[in-house]
Motif scaffolding. Structure first.
Motif, PDB file in Angstrom:
ATOM      1  N   UNK A 117      -3.848  -8.210 -10.962  1.00 55.51           N
ATOM      2  CA  UNK A 117      -4.316  -6.826 -10.856  1.00 55.51           C
ATOM      3  C   UNK A 117      -5.786  -6.754 -10.453  1.00 55.51           C
ATOM      4  N   UNK A 118      -6.563  -7.769 -10.825  1.00 59.65           N
ATOM      5  CA  UNK A 118      -7.973  -7.787 -10.420  1.00 59.65           C
ATOM      6  C   UNK A 118      -8.116  -8.036  -8.921  1.00 59.65           C
ATOM      7  N   UNK A 119      -7.153  -8.736  -8.338  1.00 65.51           N
ATOM      8  CA  UNK A 119      -7.222  -9.085  -6.916  1.00 65.51           C
ATOM      9  C   UNK A 119      -6.616  -8.033  -5.991  1.00 65.51           C
ATOM     10  N   UNK A 120      -5.651  -7.262  -6.485  1.00 65.95           N
ATOM     11  CA  UNK A 120      -4.860  -6.371  -5.642  1.00 65.95           C
ATOM     12  C   UNK A 120      -5.245  -4.905  -5.879  1.00 65.95           C
ATOM     13  N   UNK A 121      -4.766  -4.029  -4.998  1.00 67.78           N
ATOM     14  CA  UNK A 121      -5.156  -2.618  -5.065  1.00 67.78           C
ATOM     15  C   UNK A 121      -3.973  -1.742  -5.438  1.00 67.78           C
ATOM     16  N   UNK A 122      -4.282  -0.505  -5.786  1.00 69.57           N
ATOM     17  CA  UNK A 122      -3.278   0.535  -5.986  1.00 69.57           C
ATOM     18  C   UNK A 122      -2.785   0.944  -4.589  1.00 69.57           C
ATOM     19  N   UNK A 123      -1.549   0.590  -4.263  1.00 70.66           N
ATOM     20  CA  UNK A 123      -1.063   0.756  -2.894  1.00 70.66           C
ATOM     21  C   UNK A 123      -0.792   2.218  -2.555  1.00 70.66           C
ATOM     22  N   UNK A 124      -0.594   3.075  -3.550  1.00 72.14           N
ATOM     23  CA  UNK A 124      -0.497   4.509  -3.242  1.00 72.14           C
ATOM     24  C   UNK A 124      -1.768   4.992  -2.554  1.00 72.14           C
ATOM     25  N   UNK A 125      -2.918   4.477  -2.964  1.00 76.74           N
ATOM     26  CA  UNK A 125      -4.177   4.848  -2.311  1.00 76.74           C
ATOM     27  C   UNK A 125      -4.158   4.436  -0.837  1.00 76.74           C
ATOM     28  N   UNK A 126      -3.576   3.285  -0.543  1.00 79.79           N
ATOM     29  CA  UNK A 126      -3.466   2.824   0.844  1.00 79.79           C
ATOM     30  C   UNK A 126      -2.585   3.776   1.645  1.00 79.79           C
ATOM     31  N   UNK A 127      -1.445   4.162   1.081  1.00 77.57           N
ATOM     32  CA  UNK A 127      -0.520   5.062   1.777  1.00 77.57           C
ATOM     33  C   UNK A 127      -1.209   6.373   2.122  1.00 77.57           C
ATOM     34  N   UNK A 128      -1.837   6.971   1.125  1.00 78.54           N
ATOM     35  CA  UNK A 128      -2.482   8.277   1.322  1.00 78.54           C
ATOM     36  C   UNK A 128      -3.580   8.174   2.370  1.00 78.54           C
ATOM     37  N   UNK A 129      -4.391   7.127   2.273  1.00 79.71           N
ATOM     38  CA  UNK A 129      -5.514   6.979   3.210  1.00 79.71           C
ATOM     39  C   UNK A 129      -5.025   6.784   4.642  1.00 79.71           C
ATOM     40  N   UNK A 130      -4.030   5.915   4.843  1.00 78.01           N
ATOM     41  CA  UNK A 130      -3.567   5.642   6.207  1.00 78.01           C
ATOM     42  C   UNK A 130      -2.849   6.846   6.806  1.00 78.01           C
ATOM     43  N   UNK A 134       4.186  -3.800  -2.053  1.00 74.82           N
ATOM     44  CA  UNK A 134       4.826  -2.487  -2.111  1.00 74.82           C
ATOM     45  C   UNK A 134       4.979  -1.996  -3.555  1.00 74.82           C
ATOM     46  N   UNK A 135       5.305  -2.911  -4.441  1.00 69.08           N
ATOM     47  CA  UNK A 135       5.590  -2.533  -5.828  1.00 69.08           C
ATOM     48  C   UNK A 135       4.362  -1.993  -6.552  1.00 69.08           C
ATOM     49  N   UNK A 136       3.168  -2.284  -6.033  1.00 70.07           N
ATOM     50  CA  UNK A 136       1.944  -1.752  -6.644  1.00 70.07           C
ATOM     51  C   UNK A 136       1.695  -0.298  -6.267  1.00 70.07           C
ATOM     52  N   UNK A 137       2.548   0.286  -5.443  1.00 66.33           N
ATOM     53  CA  UNK A 137       2.458   1.727  -5.181  1.00 66.33           C
ATOM     54  C   UNK A 137       2.986   2.527  -6.363  1.00 66.33           C
TER      55      UNK A 137
END
Length: 356
Positions: free
Chosen positions: A323-336, A150-153
């Motif tokens: 950071x190399x392994x994980x994603x920008x979670x805001x992108x996940x929120x917007x996409x879903x 969550x914090x990566x959002x």
């Protein structure tokens, strides 16, 4: 597309604020509803997010149930008027219930496995439940897993650049050894019966003896001796401070994860274990979790060793790998949310089959 976002905790503001702006920039109508809880409303105002407050604060598990019922009833009235395509939330009790009544799609984000009350009330009604890959639990076909926290959002480098002026604002310099300490209130439904430090005064004394300047943030009233240590800047400056701190020591999982993602080693002191805390500990070595009966003594030993070793390069290398392994979670929120909205719109516009 019309989207309702529900906000019931300060962390929810951080989680959704960038997604709200992006969805609005894409032409969608976003309606934000909140309840007062700690600094939630202040953070919404400081983030310049338009919102309506539907309910006040609670001070016990019993009052929380009453406040939640009020919040949900008022949210239902607004949703019936607005007719949203999507309702999204963290936890999502009110969001999933209201969406099921008004015909919207509910998109719920969650990362707290032991919150049984919230899961039992929300998951059966939710359409989509988004969890980190490290979430320990199978929710079935409605679960969507993603590589992130969550914090990566809001703390992914795409979203956040720490402001070094925070050190001037608290009267410190980069040469000072800074420890941020967090005390929890233990009044959430999933925190009842849990615990952290044995004695917060002992923690501060030990950290100071190791040469640290301690800045304390707390959900509870502090002993008079600890009041001078209280962090008193605006709440949205805390992430700047965590980025420039040498260590985090505390009972709160969210702030421990925030510190870790910013490259600040975190000592997490709590009888509860979480999937994302376990991964940040065992996979990346940025969190050190102490959950057992000896958690107070062992966590202090670890915190003092971090302060004395002063090994910044190690924490930076570990953060880079995360950071190399994980994603920008805001992108996940917007996409879903967009995908859920598109599906909802398609279902409404589809012709009704002719029974003849």
């Amino acid at each position: 597309m019309r989207v309702i976002v529900t906000i019931q905790h300060p962390g929810h503001v951080h989680f959704f604020k960038h997604a709200i702006r992006e969805l609005e920039s894409l032409g969608h109508e976003i309606c934000v509803f909140a309840r007062e809880n700690e600094v939630t409303v202040e953070l919404l105002e400081r983030a310049e997010v338009d919102h309506e407050v539907l309910a006040g604060e609670s001070n016990s598990l019993f009052s929380l149930a009453a406040v939640q019922a009020t919040y949900e009833a008022r949210l239902l009235r607004r949703a019936r008027r607005l007719q949203p395509d999507v309702i999204t939330a963290i936890g999502g009790v009110a969001a999933s219930h209201v969406a099921s009544v008004v015909g919207a799609t509910s998109v719920v984000f969650y990362d707290t496995e032991h919150a049984k009350i919230i899961k039992n009330l929300a998951y059966p009604f939710a359409d989509i439940v988004c969890t980190p890959d490290c979430y320990q639990g199978d929710i079935g076909a409605k679960q969507y897993r993603y590589p992130g926290y969550h914090e990566l959002a809001y703390l992914h480098p795409n979203r956040f650049k720490p402001d070094p002026s925070v050190l001037d604002d608290i009267g410190l310099t980069p040469n000072d050894t800074i420890v941020v300490m967090r005390l929890s209130s233990w009044d959430s439904s999933h925190d009842i019966g849990q615990g952290g430090f044995d004695n917060p005064i002992d923690v501060v004394d030990r950290l100071e003896a190791a040469g640290a300047t301690v800045l304390l943030t707390s959900e509870v009233d502090l002993p008079a001796k600890l009041e001078p240590y209280r962090y008193n800047l605006a709440p949205d400056r805390m992430h700047d401070l965590l980025a420039y701190a040498d260590c985090f020591v505390g009972e709160g999982a969210t702030m421990a994860a925030e510190a870790a993602i910013l490259g600040t080693p975190a000592v997490y002191v709590n009888t509860l274990s979480l999937g994302y805390m376990t991964e940040l500990d065992q996979e990346y070595g940025l969190v050190f979790s102490y959950n057992g009966a000896d958690r107070h003594a062992r966590s202090l030993e670890r915190a003092v060793s971090i302060i004395e070793d002063d090994d910044q390069s190690t924490w930076q290398r570990r953060r880079d790998r995360l950071l190399a392994d994980q994603v920008d979670v805001t992108d996940v929120i917007v996409r879903k949310v967009e995908m859920a909205g598109a599906e909802a719109s398609s279902n409404r516009s589809a012709p009704t089959p002719n029974p003849g």
